[in-house]
Design an enzyme around this catalytic site. Structure first.
Site, PDB file in Angstrom:
ATOM      1  CB  CYS A  24      -0.977  -0.016   1.172  1.00  0.00           C
ATOM      2  SG  CYS A  24      -0.216  -0.043   2.816  1.00  0.00           S
ATOM      3  CD1 TRP A  25       1.280   6.783   2.261  1.00  0.00           C
ATOM      4  CD2 TRP A  25       2.176   6.667   0.231  1.00  0.00           C
ATOM      5  NE1 TRP A  25       2.130   7.865   2.106  1.00  0.00           N
ATOM      6  CE2 TRP A  25       2.694   7.815   0.863  1.00  0.00           C
ATOM      7  CE3 TRP A  25       2.616   6.383  -1.070  1.00  0.00           C
ATOM      8  CZ2 TRP A  25       3.606   8.684   0.259  1.00  0.00           C
ATOM      9  CZ3 TRP A  25       3.532   7.243  -1.666  1.00  0.00           C
ATOM     10  CH2 TRP A  25       4.005   8.372  -1.014  1.00  0.00           C
TER      11      TRP A  25
END
Length: 289
Positions: free
Chosen positions: A96-97
Site C-alpha cells: 500500500c502507500w
C-alpha cells in the site's frame, strides 16, 4: 494459520520476477503511479479513503480505524474474488502507500484463505525512494545532441540493436519533446508513473558501461525528468550530430505530412510568440495550402 511475511524493497524487486504483485491502494492512487506489472485490488475505493481521512482529522486515529473496519467488512468476499481474478498463484507480494493498515488488512484476509502473503516494508513510498536513490547513482552517461529532424531517436534505436545501453526518454514520455511533440503519440502518463517507468529502465542498466540518452530539457511535454538524473545529464559528455538543413526539412516533412492540418495549425499558434507573428502566419498559410 496466518502466513504473513514482511520483506525489504530489495527482496521485493527480486521476488516479483516469480510472484504476482498486488497494489491495494485506491484506484486514483494506482492511476497516478504504481509499481511495474502490479494489479490493483483496492481495499478502499476513492470515496472510502476520503471518508476515513475525514474521520481521522476530525475525530482521531481510533475512530478512523473503526470506520475502516466498518467499510471493509461488506467487501471481504469481493476482495478475495478480485485477487483470484488477477492470479491463480497461492502467493502474492502486497503493498500500500507505507506498508501499513491496508497492506496488513489485505494480507491477514488472504492469509486466512490460504495464500502466502509477503508485504513490502515501507510500501510504495519505499519503492519510490529506492528508484530516486538509484537515479542518483553515478553512471557513464553519454548525451546525443542535434537539431530537430537530425534523426537522433533513430540513431539511438540503431545503437540499441547493436548492444548499446539506450534509454529512449521520448518513447517513455509518449512525446517527442518539441512544440509538435504530442502529434501521433499516445496520451502522456501521469508524471509520477513516467518517473516509475524511467526508474525501472534505469534499474536494468549497468552503470559501469555507457548509457546513451537523447539531449532533452527538464520537461518532455507534461512529463519531467527527475532532478536526480537530470543533474547527471547536464554534466555528461555531449556528442553532437550535424545534418544539412535540407535533409532535416525532408525528414520533418515526411514525418508530419500525414497529420491533420488543424492539429499542425493549433501547435503553430501555440508558438506564435517564439516564431513571430509574420512567420507564424506564413506557416499557417503554407499548411492550409
Amino acid at each position: 494459520m496466518i502466513n504473513i511475511e514482511y520483506i525489504s524493497i530489495e527482496q521485493f524487486l527480486e521476488l516479483r520476477k516469480a510472484i504476482p504483485v498486488i497494489d491495494v491502494r485506491t484506484p486514483s492512487e494506482f492511476e497516478k503511479g504504481h509499481i511495474k506489472d502490479a494489479k490493483n485490488v483496492a481495499v478502499f475505493n476513492n470515496d472510502d479513503r476520503r471518508i476515513i481521512g475525514t474521520v481521522y482529522k476530525q475525530v482521531g486515529r481510533r475512530e478512523a480505524i473503526l470506520k475502516s473496519y466498518e467499510l471493509i467488512g461488506p467487501k471481504i468476499k469481493d476482495l478475495v474474488l478480485q485477487f483470484e481474478k488477477n492470479t491463480t498463484d497461492k502467493r502474492a507480494l502486497v503493498y500500500c502507500w507505507r506498508g501499513g493498515l491496508r497492506s496488513y488488512a489485505f494480507a491477514w484476509l488472504l492469509s486466512l484463505y490460504g495464500i502466502k502473503i509477503l508485504v513490502v516494508k515501507g510500501g510504495y513510498k519505499a519503492y519510490r525512494k529506492y528508484l530516486k536513490d538509484k537515479l542518483a547513482t553515478n553512471a557513464k552517461i553519454l548525451i546525443l545532441s542535434g537539431m530537430t529532424g537530425s534523426g537522433k531517436t533513430e540513431i539511438l534505436e540503431c545503437m540499441k540493436e547493436y548492444g548499446q545501453q539506450v534509454i529512449n526518454l521520448e518513447q517513455l514520455a509518449h512525446h517527442k519533446g518539441s512544440a509538435f511533440g504530442s502529434i501521433g503519440q499516445e496520451q502522456q502518463l501521469p508524471n509520477e508513473q513516467f518517473e516509475n517507468i524511467l526508474g525501472e529502465a534505469w534499474l536494468n542498466c549497468d552503470y559501469t558501461k555507457p548509457i546513451w540518452l537523447e539531449d532533452e530539457g527538464r520537461s518532455i511535454g507534461s512529463n519531467f525528468i527527475p532532478q536526480e538524473l537530470f543533474v547527471q545529464m547536464r554534466q555528461a559528455p555531449v556528442i553532437k550530430i550535424e545534418v544539412p538543413q535540407l535533409l532535416r526539412i525532408k525528414r520533418l516533412v515526411k514525418e508530419y505530412s500525414n497529420c491533420e492540418p488543424t492539429v499542425l495549425i493549433e501547435d503553430t499558434v501555440k508558438i506564435t510568440n517564439r516564431l513571430g507573428g509574420q512567420h507564424a502566419k506564413a506557416a499557417i498559410q503554407a499548411i492550409e495550402s
